[in-house]
Design an enzyme around this catalytic site. Structure first.
Site, short mmCIF file in Angstrom:
data_model
loop_
_atom_site.label_atom_id
_atom_site.label_comp_id
_atom_site.label_asym_id
_atom_site.label_seq_id
_atom_site.Cartn_x
_atom_site.Cartn_y
_atom_site.Cartn_z
N HIS A 125 -15.21 1.92 25.31
CA HIS A 125 -15.04 0.90 26.35
C HIS A 125 -14.05 -0.19 25.89
O HIS A 125 -13.12 -0.55 26.62
CB HIS A 125 -16.42 0.30 26.67
CG HIS A 125 -16.40 -0.86 27.62
ND1 HIS A 125 -16.68 -0.73 28.96
CD2 HIS A 125 -16.15 -2.18 27.41
CE1 HIS A 125 -16.59 -1.91 29.54
NE2 HIS A 125 -16.26 -2.82 28.63
N GLU A 126 -14.23 -0.69 24.68
CA GLU A 126 -13.37 -1.78 24.19
C GLU A 126 -11.93 -1.30 23.99
O GLU A 126 -10.98 -2.00 24.35
CB GLU A 126 -13.93 -2.36 22.88
CG GLU A 126 -15.30 -3.03 23.01
CD GLU A 126 -15.32 -4.17 24.03
OE1 GLU A 126 -14.28 -4.81 24.26
OE2 GLU A 126 -16.40 -4.40 24.62
N HIS A 129 -10.10 -1.11 27.27
CA HIS A 129 -9.55 -2.40 27.74
C HIS A 129 -8.14 -2.62 27.16
O HIS A 129 -7.24 -3.07 27.86
CB HIS A 129 -10.43 -3.57 27.26
CG HIS A 129 -11.59 -3.89 28.15
ND1 HIS A 129 -11.48 -4.09 29.51
CD2 HIS A 129 -12.91 -4.10 27.85
CE1 HIS A 129 -12.70 -4.38 30.01
NE2 HIS A 129 -13.57 -4.39 29.02
N GLU A 186 -13.90 -3.77 34.18
CA GLU A 186 -15.06 -3.25 33.44
C GLU A 186 -15.36 -1.80 33.83
O GLU A 186 -15.62 -0.96 32.97
CB GLU A 186 -16.29 -4.14 33.67
CG GLU A 186 -16.18 -5.53 33.05
CD GLU A 186 -15.89 -5.51 31.56
OE1 GLU A 186 -16.35 -4.59 30.86
OE2 GLU A 186 -15.18 -6.42 31.09
ZN LIG Z 1 -15.57 -4.76 28.97
#
Ligand SMILES: [Zn+2]
Length: 264
Positions: A125-126, A129, A186
């Site tokens: 997830h990070e 981004h 997100e």
């Molecule tokens: Zn996030």
């Protein structure tokens, strides 16, 4: 409409029209007033600053486990950053990846992540981004709002825009707070992060239980990864929609058996 306003709006429209890039990962058009090399240099400077002020964990087993997971996720992303991974010994249930591939995991996240696959879900997830250029996009939006803002060649620590630059990267000016990206970003990071973890050989179904564990946590400082996802069941439903593709990637990968993480 007066002439001045008309001119300004034509100018703004022109800037926006010529300054979009298409994300190869999502096919989405993104506003881009800041170059990757500028953004990555800001990420690198902020990372140095954070590490110099923080307490970097010296536990070799923990470090090698986290770095190993991080490197597999980095490889799965297919992006050639100068990747760096650190473990910070702090009571924060969090992790981040700054532009340019500078990654940190806080020790309080480890018991919540619980397994290598749980941590791979967070790092996926990070890293997503960063690869999806969410910081550059947010910075570009700030530049439109703050006309005349110029970060070219800026030294992060001395820049008059330091707080704005930090906020664009999702970190608070004092690094104690993590600022959420928007709900859209997100969800995008969830979807792409799920693919990264699966390609890296971690069971993507573990992502659902990870977010459920996170969602069950109380406390006044929700992790960045939870901040715009107040409802874990919605998140699980959204991930379930992408699970077929993720399972196909996982089945084609060199599988990593799910194991418990070492104690922080
Ligand atoms: Zn996030």
């Amino acid at each position: 409409m007066n002439m001045k306003f008309a001119y300004a709006s034509i100018l703004t429209t022109t800037i926006l029209a010529v300054s979009c890039v298409t994300s190869p990962e999502t096919g989405r058009r993104q506003l881009s007033l800041v170059s990757d090399s500028e953004m990555n240099s800001m990420g690198e400077q902020a990372y140095k600053d954070i590490l110099s002020k923080g307490k970097v964990s010296q536990k070799p087993q923990l470090n090698s486990e986290i770095v190993g997971i991080g490197k597999r996720i980095a490889t799965a992303s297919g992006v050639n950053y100068e990747w760096e991974f650190s473990v910070l010994d702090e009571d924060q249930v969090n992790a981040f990846c700054l532009p340019g591939g500078k990654v940190a995991v806080y020790t309080a996240l480890i018991p919540v992540a619980k397994t290598n696959a749980g941590l791979a879900a967070v790092l996926g997830h990070e890293v997503a981004h960063a690869v999806l250029r969410h910081s550059a996009e947010r910075m570009s939006q700030q530049m439109v709002m703050q006309q005349g803002m110029n970060i070219t060649g800026a030294i992060f620590q001395n820049s008059q825009y330091r707080d704005i630059i930090a906020a664009s990267m999702g970190i608070g000016a004092n690094y104690g707070v993590f600022l959420p990206f928007g709900r859209f970003e997100e969800s995008e990071a969830d979807r792409v992060g799920l693919e990264y973890m699966a390609k890296a050989g971690y069971d993507p179904r573990e992502a659902i239980t990870l977010w459920e564990r996170m969602g069950a946590m109380g406390g006044s400082r929700p992790p960045e990864i939870l901040s715009t996802h107040p409802d874990p069941s919605n998140r699980a439903k959204a991930l379930a929609k992408h699970m077929d593709k993720a399972m196909a990637l996982y089945n084609a990968s060199i599988k990593q058996p799910t194991t418990q993480l070492p104690k922080p």
